[in-house]
Every structure is written in C-alpha cells, then in structure tokens.
Design a protein around this motif. Sequence first.
Motif, PDB file in Angstrom:
ATOM      1  N   LYS A  12      18.233 -12.786 -81.787  1.00 21.50           N
ATOM      2  CA  LYS A  12      17.204 -13.415 -82.641  1.00 21.50           C
ATOM      3  C   LYS A  12      16.034 -12.477 -82.990  1.00 21.50           C
ATOM      4  CE  LYS A  12      18.156 -17.976 -80.637  1.00 21.50           C
ATOM      5  NZ  LYS A  12      17.582 -19.207 -80.064  1.00 21.50           N
ATOM      6  N   SER A  13      16.223 -11.204 -82.802  1.00 21.90           N
ATOM      7  CA  SER A  13      15.125 -10.264 -83.027  1.00 21.90           C
ATOM      8  C   SER A  13      14.695 -10.178 -84.483  1.00 21.90           C
ATOM      9  CB  SER A  13      15.519  -8.870 -82.526  1.00 21.90           C
ATOM     10  OG  SER A  13      16.676  -8.393 -83.211  1.00 21.90           O
ATOM     11  N   ASP A  14      15.619 -10.505 -85.402  1.00 19.77           N
ATOM     12  CA  ASP A  14      15.253 -10.440 -86.820  1.00 19.77           C
ATOM     13  C   ASP A  14      15.326 -11.814 -87.499  1.00 19.77           C
ATOM     14  OD1 ASP A  14      17.973 -10.755 -86.795  1.00 19.77           O
ATOM     15  OD2 ASP A  14      18.404  -9.195 -88.283  1.00 19.77           O
ATOM     16  N   TRP A  15      15.346 -12.878 -86.727  1.00 23.70           N
ATOM     17  CA  TRP A  15      15.307 -14.219 -87.310  1.00 23.70           C
ATOM     18  C   TRP A  15      13.906 -14.498 -87.855  1.00 23.70           C
ATOM     19  CZ3 TRP A  15      18.455 -18.473 -84.316  1.00 23.70           C
ATOM     20  CH2 TRP A  15      19.762 -18.026 -84.125  1.00 23.70           C
ATOM     21  N   GLN A  16      13.845 -15.373 -88.850  1.00 24.76           N
ATOM     22  CA  GLN A  16      12.537 -15.669 -89.457  1.00 24.76           C
ATOM     23  C   GLN A  16      11.841 -16.783 -88.679  1.00 24.76           C
ATOM     24  OE1 GLN A  16      12.347 -17.511 -93.377  1.00 24.76           O
ATOM     25  NE2 GLN A  16      10.503 -16.348 -93.882  1.00 24.76           N
ATOM     26  N   PRO A  17      10.651 -16.492 -88.126  1.00 26.12           N
ATOM     27  CA  PRO A  17       9.894 -17.541 -87.445  1.00 26.12           C
ATOM     28  C   PRO A  17       9.548 -18.667 -88.415  1.00 26.12           C
ATOM     29  CG  PRO A  17       9.038 -15.376 -86.862  1.00 26.12           C
ATOM     30  CD  PRO A  17      10.003 -15.172 -87.991  1.00 26.12           C
ATOM     31  N   LEU A  18       9.640 -19.888 -87.940  1.00 27.25           N
ATOM     32  CA  LEU A  18       9.377 -21.049 -88.784  1.00 27.25           C
ATOM     33  C   LEU A  18       7.939 -21.064 -89.275  1.00 27.25           C
ATOM     34  CD1 LEU A  18      10.185 -23.690 -90.082  1.00 27.25           C
ATOM     35  CD2 LEU A  18      10.041 -24.802 -87.853  1.00 27.25           C
ATOM     36  N   LYS A  19       7.017 -20.713 -88.426  1.00 26.17           N
ATOM     37  CA  LYS A  19       5.605 -20.677 -88.825  1.00 26.17           C
ATOM     38  C   LYS A  19       5.390 -19.714 -89.988  1.00 26.17           C
ATOM     39  CE  LYS A  19       0.961 -20.048 -86.821  1.00 26.17           C
ATOM     40  NZ  LYS A  19       0.456 -18.887 -87.586  1.00 26.17           N
ATOM     41  N   ASP A  20       6.052 -18.555 -89.921  1.00 27.95           N
ATOM     42  CA  ASP A  20       5.929 -17.582 -91.019  1.00 27.95           C
ATOM     43  C   ASP A  20       6.450 -18.160 -92.321  1.00 27.95           C
ATOM     44  OD1 ASP A  20       4.958 -15.883 -89.116  1.00 27.95           O
ATOM     45  OD2 ASP A  20       6.642 -14.460 -89.172  1.00 27.95           O
ATOM     46  N   HIS A  21       7.609 -18.813 -92.264  1.00 32.59           N
ATOM     47  CA  HIS A  21       8.193 -19.391 -93.478  1.00 32.59           C
ATOM     48  C   HIS A  21       7.268 -20.448 -94.077  1.00 32.59           C
ATOM     49  CE1 HIS A  21      11.056 -20.970 -96.342  1.00 32.59           C
ATOM     50  NE2 HIS A  21      11.079 -22.162 -95.740  1.00 32.59           N
ATOM     51  N   LEU A  22       6.753 -21.339 -93.251  1.00 32.65           N
ATOM     52  CA  LEU A  22       5.887 -22.401 -93.762  1.00 32.65           C
ATOM     53  C   LEU A  22       4.623 -21.824 -94.390  1.00 32.65           C
ATOM     54  CD1 LEU A  22       6.199 -25.044 -90.892  1.00 32.65           C
ATOM     55  CD2 LEU A  22       7.402 -24.993 -93.088  1.00 32.65           C
ATOM     56  N   GLU A  23       4.026 -20.852 -93.751  1.00 34.96           N
ATOM     57  CA  GLU A  23       2.794 -20.255 -94.289  1.00 34.96           C
ATOM     58  C   GLU A  23       3.081 -19.452 -95.557  1.00 34.96           C
ATOM     59  OE1 GLU A  23       1.205 -18.130 -90.961  1.00 34.96           O
ATOM     60  OE2 GLU A  23       0.187 -19.917 -90.139  1.00 34.96           O
ATOM     61  N   ASN A  24       4.217 -18.764 -95.589  1.00 29.96           N
ATOM     62  CA  ASN A  24       4.589 -18.020 -96.802  1.00 29.96           C
ATOM     63  C   ASN A  24       4.784 -18.959 -97.989  1.00 29.96           C
ATOM     64  OD1 ASN A  24       4.587 -15.658 -95.323  1.00 29.96           O
ATOM     65  ND2 ASN A  24       6.816 -15.548 -95.100  1.00 29.96           N
ATOM     66  N   VAL A  25       5.561 -20.020 -97.781  1.00 29.06           N
ATOM     67  CA  VAL A  25       5.823 -20.974 -98.859  1.00 29.06           C
ATOM     68  C   VAL A  25       4.524 -21.642 -99.294  1.00 29.06           C
ATOM     69  CG1 VAL A  25       7.037 -23.101 -99.494  1.00 29.06           C
ATOM     70  CG2 VAL A  25       8.205 -21.356 -98.148  1.00 29.06           C
ATOM     71  N   ALA A  26       3.659 -21.969 -98.330  1.00 31.86           N
ATOM     72  CA  ALA A  26       2.370 -22.577 -98.672  1.00 31.86           C
ATOM     73  C   ALA A  26       1.546 -21.658 -99.562  1.00 31.86           C
ATOM     74  CB  ALA A  26       1.599 -22.912 -97.394  1.00 31.86           C
ATOM     75  N   GLN A  40      -4.535 -27.057-103.574  1.00 31.96           N
ATOM     76  CA  GLN A  40      -4.595 -27.708-102.255  1.00 31.96           C
ATOM     77  C   GLN A  40      -3.347 -28.550-101.995  1.00 31.96           C
ATOM     78  OE1 GLN A  40      -8.672 -29.085-103.303  1.00 31.96           O
ATOM     79  NE2 GLN A  40      -9.133 -28.712-101.149  1.00 31.96           N
ATOM     80  N   PHE A  41      -2.894 -29.260-103.020  1.00 31.39           N
ATOM     81  CA  PHE A  41      -1.627 -29.993-102.888  1.00 31.39           C
ATOM     82  C   PHE A  41      -0.456 -29.026-102.699  1.00 31.39           C
ATOM     83  CE2 PHE A  41      -3.839 -33.639-104.882  1.00 31.39           C
ATOM     84  CZ  PHE A  41      -3.397 -34.647-104.044  1.00 31.39           C
ATOM     85  N   GLY A  42      -0.471 -27.934-103.459  1.00 27.25           N
ATOM     86  CA  GLY A  42       0.601 -26.952-103.348  1.00 27.25           C
ATOM     87  C   GLY A  42       0.668 -26.347-101.957  1.00 27.25           C
ATOM     88  N   TYR A  43      -0.496 -26.020-101.391  1.00 24.88           N
ATOM     89  CA  TYR A  43      -0.531 -25.425-100.051  1.00 24.88           C
ATOM     90  C   TYR A  43      -0.026 -26.409 -99.011  1.00 24.88           C
ATOM     91  CZ  TYR A  43      -2.172 -22.765 -96.039  1.00 24.88           C
ATOM     92  OH  TYR A  43      -2.215 -22.056 -94.859  1.00 24.88           O
ATOM     93  N   ALA A  44      -0.485 -27.653 -99.073  1.00 24.70           N
ATOM     94  CA  ALA A  44      -0.072 -28.658 -98.091  1.00 24.70           C
ATOM     95  C   ALA A  44       1.431 -28.917 -98.155  1.00 24.70           C
ATOM     96  CB  ALA A  44      -0.843 -29.954 -98.323  1.00 24.70           C
ATOM     97  N   SER A  45       1.970 -28.978 -99.379  1.00 23.66           N
ATOM     98  CA  SER A  45       3.415 -29.231 -99.503  1.00 23.66           C
ATOM     99  C   SER A  45       4.224 -28.100 -98.884  1.00 23.66           C
ATOM    100  CB  SER A  45       3.794 -29.419-100.975  1.00 23.66           C
ATOM    101  OG  SER A  45       3.687 -28.195-101.701  1.00 23.66           O
ATOM    102  N   GLY A  46       3.796 -26.860 -99.099  1.00 27.32           N
ATOM    103  CA  GLY A  46       4.503 -25.721 -98.519  1.00 27.32           C
ATOM    104  C   GLY A  46       4.406 -25.689 -97.006  1.00 27.32           C
TER     105      GLY A  46
END
Length: 497
Positions: A12-26, A40-46
């Motif tokens: 799992k050394s190169d798996w994408q952390p979930l927190k990173d994905h959520l913050e990136n999409v936000a 603000q809506f866009g950030y919350a949805s991401g």
Amino acid sequence: MYYAHSTDKQDKSDWQPLKDHLENVADIASGFSREFSAEQFGYASGLLHDIGKYSPEFQKRLDGTNIRVDHSTAGAKEVRIIYGPFQSRILEYIITGHHGGLLNYGSKECGLEERLLRPFLPDYSAYKSEILVPDLNKVRPSLTPVNNKMGFAISFYTRMLFSCLVDADFLDTERFLSPDKSSLRGQYEPFNELFTKFDIYMKTKLSTAEVKSINRYRREIYEQCIEKAELPPQMFSLTVPTGGGKTLSSMAFALNHLKKHNLNRILYVIPYTSIIEQNADVFREIFGTQNVLEHHSNYDPKNEKSENTDTTQEKLKLSSENWDIPIVVTTNVQFFESLFSNRVSRCRKLHNLAKSVIILDEAQMLPTGFLKPCLAALSELVVNYGSTVVICTATQPNLNGLLDESVNPIEIIRSPHELYEVFRRVHVADLGDISDSDLSARLNKHKQVLCIVNMRKHAQNLYEQLSKSDNSYRLNARLSARLKAHKQVQCIVNTRR
C-alpha cells in the motif's frame, strides 16, 4: 490509514489516501464552481462525496474482498444531518448521483428519498477523525430567477454543481491512476495566441478579396460584429443572409467578446453534422487541430492529422469528456441533451459552459417541441452563469413571449433587412408536377446540379436513372463517416477536373 484508490502493490505504499482524494476533489470542484459564485457548495460536495469509503467494508474491498459497498449514500445522509434543508437538498442530489447519475426525488420506495432512508449503511463515522466539515448554514445560492421560475433556477444550479463534482472526481482519480493521460489535459494554446492567428488569417483574407460590392458588405458585417463585441455578456442575435460570412464574422465577435470580458471558451452549436464538419475544418485551418474539438456521433479523433498525430488524437478524445478545450463545435442534440441529462458522462462537461460564448448557428432549427426548455436553459446560462449566447441565422425564429425581458436578444447587425436584397442569389421557379424521367433529363443537362427530395427511396430512384453518368454521387445519412468522406472527396476531385 484509509484509502480511496488502490494499486497492485500489496504494501500500500503508493495507494491514494482517502483524505488526499477528498481534499483534492474539493479544491478542484471549488475552482470550477467559483465561476458562478458557488465555491462553498463545490468544496463541501468534494469533501463529503466519498466519506462512505471510510467504512471497514470498503477498505476490505480495496484489499481484495469481493463485496459490493454503497459508498455514495453516506455523504448525502451526513449533509442531511449537518445542514439545513436548503443547503442539504442540493448536496444530497449531487453526492448520491456522483457515480450512477442524478436521481429523481421519488418517494420512500424509489429515488433520492429511498436512498437516504435506507436502514443500514456500513459505518463511515471514521471520517470525523480526518475531515473538518465546512459550515454552510448561512450560504445561499446567488441566483436571479428568470421569468420568476426559481424552481428551474435551483434545478439548473444543482446540475451545474453536479458537473463540477463529477468532473473533479474523474480528474483527480485519473491523475492518480493514469498520470500520463492526465498530463495531456489542458495543453492548449492561450486565447491571446489564437486571437493573433485569427487576426493574421482575416487580414490576409480581407486584403486579397476582390474589390466588389458584396465583399464590401461582408467587411461591414465583420466590422459590426467586432464593434458589438464590446457590449457586456448577454443574449445577442446575428441576422445575416447566406453568403454574408456568418462563420468568420461570428468568430470575430466571439474572440473579441471573450477577450474584452475575460471569458473562458467558445462553443458553436449547429443542427447538422455536414455544417459542423465544414465549420470545424475552417477553424482547424485557422487555430490548429489541437485547439478545436469537433464533437458529434460521426466524429472520430483518429482521423485528425497533425505534427504529433497520436498525442493530438488523445488530447481531443480527452477534451470530448469535459469540453475544457478553447473551441468546441457540436450538435444541437449533444448540447441540449447534456443540459437536461441525468447521466454523469453527459453532465460532466456542463460547468465549462459558464462564462463562455455560445453561438447557436442555424438557430431556426431549434426543435419547436422543446423550444421553451431550450430557451430556459440558455437564459439561465446568460443570467446566472456569465455566458453570452448568440442566436445566429439568416431567418430569425419568432421568440416573442418566450424570453424574459432581461434576456431579449440585442441584434448585432444595424440593418439586417437591407442585406437580403444585396445577398439574393437564388431565383425560385415553380415547375409544377413533373415525372422522375423528365426531372432526370433536366438534371442531366447541367454540368453541376443539386437535387433534394423528401424520401430516401425517391432519391434512390432518381440516382438509378442518373447513374449512367460517371459523375453522379448519392450521399445519405446512413453512410458511415468514412465512406461518406470518401464519396465527398471523389465528388470534389471530379468536379474540379
């Protein structure tokens, strides 16, 4: 550690952390939705769209356990708890739909409400240890209802936010799983360079044009388009007869208007693929293949040739997913079906219509049965999303009573009716009833002639009577794009001999 996406590495050394994905999409969704003051809506949805992946069941799925896990309902259930109904309802729709598409509200038996009332979801509460939920309870959509239809405005707003979320989700996932493909996105020439290319092209074209009255009128149309481009974004009409140079003059308007008001892209929406192909060829010649997307059912990017053919083909294929390219040429069907679709693939591109110049060419061909919703969507883009719409045609449709006063089109041409006599090139004569054999005989007398009939069978019969001539060609919509192109090339070569 919680993960959003996995790879083949078991450590799992190169798996994408979930927190990173959520913050990136936000962050990406917030940037997209900032174009219509909805960041603000866009950030919350991401941030909340994938919190269902915090469940132990989903993490086991990433580890290889063969189970199905609903991860898109959790965020919607959570926003219903956290926010008031005005904020939560918008987010409920876009979060539940970010994989399967927008749901109808429905009832306890089906639709959005059924999803949110499901008695069991895997425990996703671990998200609270990593994600800080933003406060939206004082946030309201910045909308001006057109024709006092706030309901339609809210539904359109929801759809635009949905587009921001799903495109952001795709882009971040692609960046992690397919970085080589992701690196090809966005590599287009800036509009100041495209503006220069167009200016050089037009100066050459105008300076080499024959000195005659019809070219003087074409130049006047072109100059009036540039003049009216200074006006603020709104709805315009461009009424120019056939032969008046609508294609290049409307592009002059679009480029100058975009430059003046810092808009994002130009879209040409056209009813017929034949016209699309012609216009796209002109634009590719001027701006370069890599900056123009021709998007319709018959188009194949593999047919495009450029200095870096393979890379250009891949870039065009990617740009067809979200219309992030400078110039898009597409069909009425592709454009309006995307505006009203619930499918992720269709809606993904919608946010890129904000702050754009949209040229509706041959606008008299808008489907009359769907005219009201089409105009309602265009009005929303103008009033609430900073776009400019140009209704471009030789014969303007009667839109009296169908548009709100706030979006009544401003005519670009000062005296459009005077142009019709200037550009009149057709004489209409009624021959009365005529048999196919007599019609064939008349057609054979001409070196070049175009015959249009109502039915394919009739066209086939006429073609069979004319086929004794080596220079007869029959084109119809059932031909494949490649065969149709081959026949067109044959036709052009033989008529130039």
